[in-house]
Design an enzyme around this catalytic site. Structure first.
Site, mmCIF file in Angstrom:
data_model
loop_
_atom_site.group_PDB
_atom_site.id
_atom_site.type_symbol
_atom_site.label_atom_id
_atom_site.label_comp_id
_atom_site.label_asym_id
_atom_site.label_seq_id
_atom_site.Cartn_x
_atom_site.Cartn_y
_atom_site.Cartn_z
ATOM 1 N N GLY A 11 47.415 21.741 106.429
ATOM 2 C CA GLY A 11 48.874 21.628 106.287
ATOM 3 C C GLY A 11 49.509 21.237 107.605
ATOM 4 O O GLY A 11 49.146 21.774 108.647
ATOM 5 N N ARG A 72 43.218 16.532 103.539
ATOM 6 C CA ARG A 72 42.224 17.523 103.120
ATOM 7 C C ARG A 72 40.983 16.725 102.716
ATOM 8 O O ARG A 72 41.087 15.650 102.145
ATOM 9 C CB ARG A 72 42.792 18.386 102.005
ATOM 10 N N ASP A 103 43.273 28.043 109.332
ATOM 11 C CA ASP A 103 41.956 28.693 109.255
ATOM 12 C C ASP A 103 40.924 27.890 108.462
ATOM 13 O O ASP A 103 39.734 27.948 108.767
ATOM 14 C CB ASP A 103 42.061 30.138 108.769
ATOM 15 N N THR A 126 50.033 26.457 112.218
ATOM 16 C CA THR A 126 50.392 26.705 110.822
ATOM 17 C C THR A 126 51.687 27.493 110.782
ATOM 18 O O THR A 126 51.849 28.454 111.539
ATOM 19 C CB THR A 126 49.295 27.485 110.060
ATOM 20 N N ASP A 128 52.608 29.504 108.632
ATOM 21 C CA ASP A 128 52.406 30.852 108.075
ATOM 22 C C ASP A 128 52.139 31.909 109.150
ATOM 23 O O ASP A 128 52.311 33.100 108.898
ATOM 24 C CB ASP A 128 51.225 30.857 107.093
ATOM 25 N N ASP A 130 49.408 33.114 110.180
ATOM 26 C CA ASP A 130 48.473 34.132 109.674
ATOM 27 C C ASP A 130 47.112 34.085 110.363
ATOM 28 O O ASP A 130 46.144 34.642 109.860
ATOM 29 C CB ASP A 130 48.301 33.972 108.153
ATOM 30 N N ARG A 172 51.661 32.215 100.868
ATOM 31 C CA ARG A 172 50.918 32.592 99.670
ATOM 32 C C ARG A 172 50.203 33.927 99.869
ATOM 33 O O ARG A 172 50.091 34.716 98.974
ATOM 34 C CB ARG A 172 49.923 31.495 99.290
HETATM 35 P P1 ADP Z 1 44.303 24.676 106.938
HETATM 36 O O1 ADP Z 1 43.494 24.246 108.115
HETATM 37 O O2 ADP Z 1 45.769 24.406 107.122
HETATM 38 O O3 ADP Z 1 43.972 26.100 106.517
HETATM 39 P P2 ADP Z 1 42.770 23.663 104.618
HETATM 40 O O4 ADP Z 1 42.330 25.019 104.184
HETATM 41 O O5 ADP Z 1 43.246 22.717 103.595
HETATM 42 O O6 ADP Z 1 43.928 23.701 105.714
HETATM 43 O O7 ADP Z 1 41.538 23.008 105.391
HETATM 44 C C1 ADP Z 1 41.630 21.701 105.934
HETATM 45 C C2 ADP Z 1 40.281 21.012 105.844
HETATM 46 O O8 ADP Z 1 39.298 21.773 106.568
HETATM 47 C C3 ADP Z 1 39.706 20.896 104.435
HETATM 48 O O9 ADP Z 1 40.200 19.773 103.729
HETATM 49 C C4 ADP Z 1 38.223 20.751 104.702
HETATM 50 O O10 ADP Z 1 37.904 19.431 105.081
HETATM 51 C C5 ADP Z 1 38.045 21.665 105.928
HETATM 52 N N1 ADP Z 1 37.609 22.989 105.447
HETATM 53 C C6 ADP Z 1 38.355 23.960 104.889
HETATM 54 N N2 ADP Z 1 37.609 25.013 104.507
HETATM 55 C C7 ADP Z 1 36.337 24.694 104.814
HETATM 56 C C8 ADP Z 1 35.077 25.350 104.665
HETATM 57 N N3 ADP Z 1 34.985 26.559 104.094
HETATM 58 N N4 ADP Z 1 33.968 24.699 105.099
HETATM 59 C C9 ADP Z 1 34.046 23.484 105.670
HETATM 60 N N5 ADP Z 1 35.187 22.811 105.837
HETATM 61 C C10 ADP Z 1 36.322 23.390 105.417
#
Ligand code: ADP
Length: 334
Positions: A11, A72, A103, A126, A128, A130, A172
């Site tokens: 995000g 993503r 995260d 982020t 949030d 968090d 969330r």
């Molecule tokens: P944020 O970093 O804001 O929490 P996301 O959860 O959408 O955002 O994660 C961003 C990107 O990081 C995902 O599209 C994916 O490519 C990678 N990612 C997220 N979770 C995992 C995971 N468990 N293992 C490997 N890559 C991940």
């Protein structure tokens, strides 16, 4: 070490650009070559790298969003995807990657480092807020101020029409944003996912406020709140947003007529505040320092007002707890 790459992922958050700028200019000042990766991990896998110089980041310190763009990427969630990503980086001679995100992005950075040996440093961004191991994440302060501004505008209508307004914020799983904005914005009630919300209790408080002469009521609700109550199925069972479910209850059970405002993505946009620009500048530069010190798999954060590096594993796995004293204070002051 002769170079590094930087990306923004997940995000978007205001101040990501300021963080990229800090990474680029700090790295250049250390004589390093810098590559920007477009569209997060998707861009790593596609080899979508652009060489950045000092003027590439001119005038971005005050811009919201991220000029590197974010995305993503499901392929990166697989070991094969991460192997491909490391190969693309190495084909350009890149061994070091700064990941600006939340995260999910950090989980990806950790796995990339462990599985392929690419050095990764996380910079928390982020709204949030968090992420553990840092008091603040980049973007949080800007979003906080956006919500406070929205509350004061909505309060004008709420007082003019003697209404209750249920305002839904992002969050969330975490209520940091709703709690801080509600307290700073003078909301009458604040509902966060970390604390059970009894709808009967909320309605009773609002009705009591009305009887004591309050001419409006602002109720701030984080989007992940679960509502419970005597004659109330949980909002999740009703498949309804908590704001709309609560508004219906308030209109039915108090003298106030209630309205809903979902703030949505306006919370993500806009020029970063001074605090976010400072935080992004400090953390972006610190990420380069950590790489130069030979570290990997760490996140830079702000602890007791000082920049500090922590294992990225801790930032992901540790639960950042909502300050319940702040919550109690909000109930006293409302
Ligand atoms: P944020 O970093 O804001 O929490 P996301 O959860 O959408 O955002 O994660 C961003 C990107 O990081 C995902 O599209 C994916 O490519 C990678 N990612 C997220 N979770 C995992 C995971 N468990 N293992 C490997 N890559 C991940």
């Amino acid at each position: 070490m002769s170079n590094l790459a930087v990306l923004t992922s997940g995000g978007d958050a205001p101040g990501m650009n300021a963080a990229v700028r800090a990474v680029v200019r700090k790295a250049l000042s250390e004589g390093l070559e810098v590559f920007g990766v477009q569209r997060g991990y998707a861009g790593v896998i596609d080899g979508d790298f652009i060489k950045l110089n000092s003027s590439s980041v001119s005038d971005v310190i005050g811009q919201g969003g991220t000029f590197l763009r974010s995305a993503r990427c499901d392929e990166f969630r697989t070991p094969a995807g991460r192997k491909k990503a490391a190969e693309k980086l190495r084909s350009k001679g890149i061994e070091n990657l700064v990941v600006i995100g939340g995260d999910g992005s950090f989980t990806g950075a950790k796995l990339l480092s462990e599985e392929t040996g690419i050095n990764t440093i996380g910079v928390p961004a982020t709204i949030d807020n968090d992420i553990a191991c840092t008091h603040d994440s980049i973007g949080y302060d800007t979003a906080l101020n956006t919500i406070i501004d929205a509350i004061s505008k909505i309060r004008d209508t709420a007082s003019s029409h003697e209404r209750a307004f249920v305002i839904e914020t992002m969050g969330r799983h975490a209520g940091f944003l709703a709690l801080a904005a509600g307290l700073a914005g003078g909301a009458e009630s604040i509902l966060v996912p970390e604390r059970k919300t009894d709808v009967d209790e909320v309605c009773q408080t609002i009705q009591k406020d009305y009887e004591e002469g309050k001419i409006h009521s602002i109720i701030l609700v984080a989007e992940g709140v679960e509502l419970e109550g005597q004659r109330f199925e949980t909002n999740r069972e009703m498949n309804e947003s908590p704001a709309f479910a609560l508004s219906k209850e308030i209109s039915d059970r108090t003298e106030f007529e209630a309205r809903v405002t979902i703030l949505g993505h306006i919370q993500r946009g806009g020029a970063p505040t001074g605090r976010d620009r400072l935080l992004a500048s400090r953390l972006g530069a610190a990420a380069v320092d950590r790489l130069l010190a030979g570290e990997s798999n760490v996140m830079v954060g702000l602890v007791n007002s000082q920049v500090q590096a922590s294992p990225i594993k801790d930032a992901i796995e540790q639960e950042k707890e909502l300050d319940m004293d702040l919550y109690e204070l909000s109930t006293i002051l409302s």
